[in-house]
Design a protein around this motif. Sequence first.
Motif, short mmCIF file in Angstrom:
data_model
loop_
_atom_site.label_atom_id
_atom_site.label_comp_id
_atom_site.label_asym_id
_atom_site.label_seq_id
_atom_site.Cartn_x
_atom_site.Cartn_y
_atom_site.Cartn_z
N GLN A 52 9.19 -3.80 -1.17
CA GLN A 52 9.06 -3.40 0.47
C GLN A 52 9.88 -2.49 0.83
OE1 GLN A 52 6.51 -4.58 2.33
NE2 GLN A 52 5.46 -5.29 0.61
N GLY A 71 12.48 -4.28 5.33
CA GLY A 71 11.75 -3.18 5.52
C GLY A 71 11.54 -2.43 6.86
N TYR A 104 12.28 -9.07 8.66
CA TYR A 104 11.67 -8.93 7.64
C TYR A 104 12.25 -7.65 6.81
CZ TYR A 104 8.02 -11.76 9.76
OH TYR A 104 7.39 -12.86 10.61
N ASP A 116 -1.48 -1.24 4.26
CA ASP A 116 -1.98 -2.43 3.78
C ASP A 116 -3.51 -2.49 4.33
OD1 ASP A 116 -0.15 -2.83 1.98
OD2 ASP A 116 0.73 -4.50 3.21
N PHE A 150 10.97 -7.96 -2.72
CA PHE A 150 11.33 -7.21 -1.61
C PHE A 150 11.68 -5.64 -1.92
CE2 PHE A 150 12.84 -11.29 0.90
CZ PHE A 150 11.56 -11.54 1.60
N HIS A 191 3.30 -11.60 2.81
CA HIS A 191 4.28 -11.26 1.73
C HIS A 191 5.15 -12.13 1.27
CE1 HIS A 191 2.71 -6.86 2.05
NE2 HIS A 191 2.78 -7.26 3.35
N TYR A 239 3.35 -9.62 8.04
CA TYR A 239 4.40 -9.40 7.07
C TYR A 239 4.40 -11.05 6.39
CZ TYR A 239 8.37 -8.06 4.42
OH TYR A 239 9.03 -7.62 3.62
N LYS A 277 8.58 0.83 0.44
CA LYS A 277 7.36 1.04 1.26
C LYS A 277 7.75 1.72 2.64
CE LYS A 277 3.37 -1.31 3.44
NZ LYS A 277 2.52 -2.67 3.43
N TYR A 278 8.81 1.18 3.12
CA TYR A 278 9.48 1.49 4.38
C TYR A 278 10.49 2.65 4.27
CZ TYR A 278 6.72 -2.37 6.33
OH TYR A 278 5.45 -3.09 6.83
#
Length: 460
Positions: free
Chosen positions: A108, A381, A379, A460, A105, A317, A314, A111-112
């Motif tokens: 992640q 992110g 989730y 992705d 995580f 992941h 998601y 990423k966000y």
Amino acid sequence: MRALYKMTLITTLCMCIGCKKESPKEPFDLVISNANIIDIESGDITKQTLYINKGVIVETTPEMKSNYIALKHMNVKGNYVVPGFWDNHVHFRGGEQLISQNEKFLEQYIKYGITTVRDAGGDLTPQVQQWNQEIQNNHRMGPTIYTSGPKLDGPNARWEGSLPVDSQESITNALDSLQSLNTDYVKIYDSTLSRKQYLDIIKTAETRDMITSGHMPFTVELQEAIDAGLDNIEHLYYVLKGCSSQEAEITQQIIDGTLGFWGSMEQLIATYDETTAQQTFARLKASNTFVTPTLHIGDVLSYLDEVDHSQDAYLSHLEDAFIKTYEGRNKRAINASAKAKKDRKELQIFFIQLTKSLHDAGVQLLAGSDCGAFNSYTYPGPSLHKELEQLVEAGLTPLQALQTSGYNGSQFLQKEGYGIAIGNKADLVILEKNPLENIRNTQSIRHTIKNGVVYTISED
């Protein structure tokens, strides 16, 4: 002869001037030019160039310098730059079998665009603190983690890893333990914690200048928690209780065992009183008590009986063992009575309205997703961005919603250096679109910059 001497002297001087060395170029690790910088406090947008060394913003200029050298130069061509987002309520938990999933995580979050998270209690404190140290040393990709460490609760607590307290001595020992772990604040839970021990934890923590946050046993009235010194209220159930004209009577029924937590919700909504509510909001504001609404998870859980999440992208992941932690909530939602399903949805609508009332009264809100194991389909992110959307849906402007992330989060934890300014850490997000125009534009992420390291974000 004299004329020749003059000519030679002039020529020599000219040659010396021509040989003069240029001034050395200023060195920077990273330069970000042509950036629309958003001031999260004022909402002002200015075109600037940022100069970064060793993960810190060392200079800003309206126009790009002409005499510098950079290891990396980014011309962001008018994209928008905001401070990194904060998720003010996450969980790293699930025991040894979920360590690898929790570790994943970390990427992640980056990423966000989430460069900081507040871990609201779990059972992986040693791993969390190790990861955080590696992140601060740029040995690992991930957000800064401010953690409470283990939660404080009563004996036989609901969550693994909680520190049980049932006496003043055990409170002292628990707080000693948290301080030895160098945690950032105290997280209090309410599954088995008594009224007395709850208030004593807060009061004792106050004498040690420890920040407190948490749930609240319904055997306690909200004003008592505020007076004891609670610094942040997680979730809105406890604020709702303080807005009832019959809070004292309902509290006594819970103490007597004739009424339970969920059973009280209908009465609390029915006895919501605007005058009482405004008095409660004023007390929260005066005491500088923060509130973390966690609206997104409320929305997800309220509609588990209607929304099919089996095709959520998601999920790819997530490890099977992590997905399995969702089963408890899923079954309870599906098997609930028709009335319970209806009540839950109505409560969520009420909480959205309550959030706006709190904000209008000047109470400081924190954007937190409550993501982590056991919290179905919330989730790590993307859920922070969904929380910001929920806050706007409640009636906040996009700027006000953004302020509930890092701006308010840093104030709650008393951490300096937030924002895009000289001397502050270079935790930044570069967006293609203006988030002040549409809060969903917080997801138009091109790059996340953590400690001055640039991560290019690709879908992705």
